[in-house]
Scaffold this motif. Structure first.
Motif, mmCIF file in Angstrom:
data_model
loop_
_atom_site.group_PDB
_atom_site.id
_atom_site.type_symbol
_atom_site.label_atom_id
_atom_site.label_comp_id
_atom_site.label_asym_id
_atom_site.label_seq_id
_atom_site.Cartn_x
_atom_site.Cartn_y
_atom_site.Cartn_z
ATOM 1 N N LEU A 57 -10.067 3.567 -12.417
ATOM 2 C CA LEU A 57 -10.600 4.911 -12.196
ATOM 3 C C LEU A 57 -9.811 5.915 -13.030
ATOM 4 C CD1 LEU A 57 -11.060 4.631 -8.321
ATOM 5 C CD2 LEU A 57 -12.772 4.250 -10.090
ATOM 6 N N ASN A 58 -10.229 7.172 -12.943
ATOM 7 C CA ASN A 58 -9.709 8.194 -13.854
ATOM 8 C C ASN A 58 -8.399 8.809 -13.366
ATOM 9 O OD1 ASN A 58 -9.550 9.913 -16.023
ATOM 10 N ND2 ASN A 58 -10.977 11.429 -15.182
ATOM 11 N N GLN A 59 -7.347 7.993 -13.373
ATOM 12 C CA GLN A 59 -5.997 8.474 -13.142
ATOM 13 C C GLN A 59 -5.052 7.733 -14.083
ATOM 14 O OE1 GLN A 59 -4.120 9.205 -9.383
ATOM 15 N NE2 GLN A 59 -6.078 9.118 -8.311
ATOM 16 N N LYS A 60 -3.995 8.388 -14.464
ATOM 17 C CA LYS A 60 -3.015 7.793 -15.383
ATOM 18 C C LYS A 60 -2.501 6.476 -14.808
ATOM 19 C CE LYS A 60 1.344 8.729 -17.798
ATOM 20 N NZ LYS A 60 0.833 8.362 -19.135
ATOM 21 N N ILE A 61 -2.427 5.462 -15.647
ATOM 22 C CA ILE A 61 -1.933 4.145 -15.240
ATOM 23 C C ILE A 61 -0.416 4.135 -15.401
ATOM 24 C CG2 ILE A 61 -2.033 1.667 -15.690
ATOM 25 C CD1 ILE A 61 -4.839 2.151 -16.906
ATOM 26 N N ASN A 62 0.291 4.052 -14.288
ATOM 27 C CA ASN A 62 1.751 4.109 -14.314
ATOM 28 C C ASN A 62 2.402 2.762 -14.035
ATOM 29 O OD1 ASN A 62 2.134 6.924 -14.874
ATOM 30 N ND2 ASN A 62 1.426 7.356 -12.796
ATOM 31 N N LEU A 63 1.647 1.674 -14.160
ATOM 32 C CA LEU A 63 2.206 0.349 -13.916
ATOM 33 C C LEU A 63 3.104 -0.096 -15.064
ATOM 34 C CD1 LEU A 63 -0.942 -1.558 -12.603
ATOM 35 C CD2 LEU A 63 0.996 -0.766 -11.248
ATOM 36 N N PHE A 64 4.059 -0.980 -14.748
ATOM 37 C CA PHE A 64 4.795 -1.646 -15.806
ATOM 38 C C PHE A 64 3.801 -2.461 -16.623
ATOM 39 C CE2 PHE A 64 8.116 -1.631 -12.341
ATOM 40 C CZ PHE A 64 8.901 -0.639 -12.916
ATOM 41 N N MET A 190 -11.972 -7.063 -5.095
ATOM 42 C CA MET A 190 -11.866 -5.953 -6.041
ATOM 43 C C MET A 190 -10.539 -5.223 -5.919
ATOM 44 S SD MET A 190 -15.760 -4.440 -6.025
ATOM 45 C CE MET A 190 -15.452 -3.571 -7.563
ATOM 46 N N ILE A 191 -9.888 -5.043 -7.070
ATOM 47 C CA ILE A 191 -8.644 -4.288 -7.153
ATOM 48 C C ILE A 191 -8.923 -2.999 -7.909
ATOM 49 C CG2 ILE A 191 -6.280 -4.288 -8.032
ATOM 50 C CD1 ILE A 191 -6.376 -7.355 -7.913
ATOM 51 N N PHE A 192 -8.573 -1.879 -7.316
ATOM 52 C CA PHE A 192 -8.826 -0.566 -7.912
ATOM 53 C C PHE A 192 -7.521 0.084 -8.340
ATOM 54 C CE2 PHE A 192 -12.517 -1.394 -5.348
ATOM 55 C CZ PHE A 192 -13.571 -0.769 -5.997
ATOM 56 N N LEU A 193 -7.471 0.540 -9.586
ATOM 57 C CA LEU A 193 -6.375 1.380 -10.067
ATOM 58 C C LEU A 193 -6.869 2.820 -10.103
ATOM 59 C CD1 LEU A 193 -4.884 -0.601 -13.110
ATOM 60 C CD2 LEU A 193 -4.188 -0.663 -10.708
ATOM 61 N N GLY A 194 -6.133 3.718 -9.471
ATOM 62 C CA GLY A 194 -6.502 5.132 -9.515
ATOM 63 C C GLY A 194 -7.316 5.603 -8.338
ATOM 64 N N ALA A 195 -7.497 4.766 -7.300
ATOM 65 C CA ALA A 195 -8.271 5.186 -6.128
ATOM 66 C C ALA A 195 -7.446 6.047 -5.188
ATOM 67 C CB ALA A 195 -8.807 3.960 -5.379
ATOM 68 N N THR A 226 -0.574 3.847 -8.248
ATOM 69 C CA THR A 226 0.348 3.696 -9.376
ATOM 70 C C THR A 226 1.298 4.884 -9.513
ATOM 71 O OG1 THR A 226 -1.209 4.630 -10.991
ATOM 72 C CG2 THR A 226 -1.318 2.258 -10.594
ATOM 73 N N GLU A 227 1.096 5.936 -8.716
ATOM 74 C CA GLU A 227 2.064 7.034 -8.716
ATOM 75 C C GLU A 227 3.325 6.622 -7.963
ATOM 76 O OE1 GLU A 227 0.154 10.492 -7.134
ATOM 77 O OE2 GLU A 227 -1.060 10.805 -8.911
ATOM 78 N N ASP A 312 4.921 -1.262 0.195
ATOM 79 C CA ASP A 312 5.745 -0.795 -0.920
ATOM 80 C C ASP A 312 6.037 -1.977 -1.844
ATOM 81 O OD1 ASP A 312 7.769 0.049 -2.598
ATOM 82 O OD2 ASP A 312 8.974 0.972 -1.044
ATOM 83 N N LEU A 313 5.694 -1.834 -3.128
ATOM 84 C CA LEU A 313 5.855 -2.923 -4.083
ATOM 85 C C LEU A 313 6.993 -2.697 -5.069
ATOM 86 C CD1 LEU A 313 2.105 -3.556 -5.017
ATOM 87 C CD2 LEU A 313 3.449 -4.657 -3.236
ATOM 88 N N ASN A 314 7.735 -1.628 -4.922
ATOM 89 C CA ASN A 314 8.743 -1.288 -5.920
ATOM 90 C C ASN A 314 9.744 -2.415 -6.148
ATOM 91 O OD1 ASN A 314 8.678 1.719 -6.963
ATOM 92 N ND2 ASN A 314 7.928 1.754 -4.855
ATOM 93 N N HIS A 315 10.246 -2.988 -5.077
ATOM 94 C CA HIS A 315 11.258 -4.057 -5.238
ATOM 95 C C HIS A 315 10.606 -5.344 -5.682
ATOM 96 C CE1 HIS A 315 14.375 -1.554 -3.662
ATOM 97 N NE2 HIS A 315 13.752 -1.350 -2.533
#
Length: 320
Positions: A57-64, A190-195, A226-227, A312-315
């Motif tokens: 979707l229409n948001q900046k992709i901030n993934l590694f 379905m996996i959504f980026l930017g939802a 992804t934020e 939380d997926l950071n670690h």
């Protein structure tokens, strides 16, 4: 599966930092694999049904980049919803990735955000279908779901797309609605980026979509925020097992919340740091937040109504 046995309301028990939790063998227990396909645990092998789709979707992709690459490589279909194509192209170029590899199969939406530069680039490859659907009675989110269903359930949909002569207003939905629902036999994961993130009303619409499709046996949805690296998904009412391995006591903590974003419910858990029993959860009452998994293979949750979980997926993703 044995939860805490007590009649005390809103009971909370603190567990050790690692608890042996067996993988369920009872087919009546719903198993959810929120980290598939980024992380594939041994118990996941050949047990994930349907086709996995990535929708941007229409948001900046901030993934590694390495996380994005795993998502891309382990999904069957990639779709951009309108300005999501701008975000994909920018991400690929900013990270020096192969532009010819990271091509979506479809770009769909009302096209109020898609730039001419992005549109022309993807059309020039001859490998991407760009389809305007201008109706304002469906969001670009909805249109992306529709094109995914048609891709897998309508014979030769991609190859015969031009011959279908679908109108630019609502042609995709019209085609889907004309079909016998018995023809839809391929379940979608379905996996959504930017939802999640960005404008609050759009985030709430996304959460609403989770509940809207809660009873749809052919559709599972997960959202990547992804934020702040986390995954959000719906857990249907009933007894569920969430696959989330913790093999060592010093493994990274997976902070999570079990959120009552619709109706109040009663909840029981097993495998969390703070397990609960007879726990009445609502937006104006108890909410299990800042909890975390200590189960060796994941945790159980039994709930009387649908709930939303964020993890939380950071670690975790720091080690992918």
């Amino acid at each position: 599966m044995v939860f805490i046995k007590t009649t005390e309301p809103n009971f909370v028990a603190e567990n050790a930092d690692l608890v042996d939790i067996s993988v369920p063998t009872d087919p009546s227990i719903n198993v959810i694999r929120p980290l598939h396909p980024i992380i594939r645990y041994q118990i996941d092998d050949n047990k994930v049904p349907g086709k996995t789709c990535l929708v941007i979707l229409n948001q900046k992709i901030n993934l590694f980049p390495r996380v994005f690459e795993k998502l891309w490589d382990n999904t069957y279909l990639r779709v951009c919803a309108d300005g999501g194509a701008n975000q994909l192209l920018s991400f690929v170029r900013e990270n020096g990735l192969d532009e010819q590899k990271y091509l979506p199969k479809y770009i769909v939406g009302d096209m109020d955000s898609l730039t001419e530069e992005t549109k022309n680039y993807y059309l020039s490859t001859g490998k991407v279908i760009v389809k305007t659907q201008s109706t304002q009675y469906a969001t670009d989110f909805d249109k992306a779901i529709t094109v995914c269903f048609l891709h897998f359930n309508y014979p030769n949909f991609f190859n015969d797309f031009d011959t279908l002569n679908l109108d630019d207003n609502n042609g995709l939905t019209t085609l889907k609605n004309s079909l016998d629902t018995k023809e839809f036999t391929v379940p979608l994961d379905m996996i959504f980026l930017g939802a999640i993130g960005g404008r609050f009303d759009q985030t709430m619409h996304s959460i609403g979509e989770l509940y809207k499709h809660a009873s749809d046996n052919l559709l599972q949805m997960r959202f990547f925020n992804t934020e702040y690296l986390e995954i959000i998904f719906l857990v249907p009412k009933g007894t569920n097992f969430i696959v989330l391995e913790k093999q060592h006591v010093d493994d990274p903590l997976c902070y999570l919340g079990l959120l009552p974003l619709n109706n109040p419910f009663i909840m029981h858990t097993k495998g969390l740091k703070y397990d609960v029993a007879n726990y009445a959860s609502s937006m104006t009452g108890n909410i299990s937040s800042s909890n975390y998994n200590v189960g060796s293979n994941g945790f159980y949750v039994q709930n009387t109504d649908h709930l939303v979980v964020n993890i939380d997926l950071n670690h975790i993703l720091g080690e992918v």
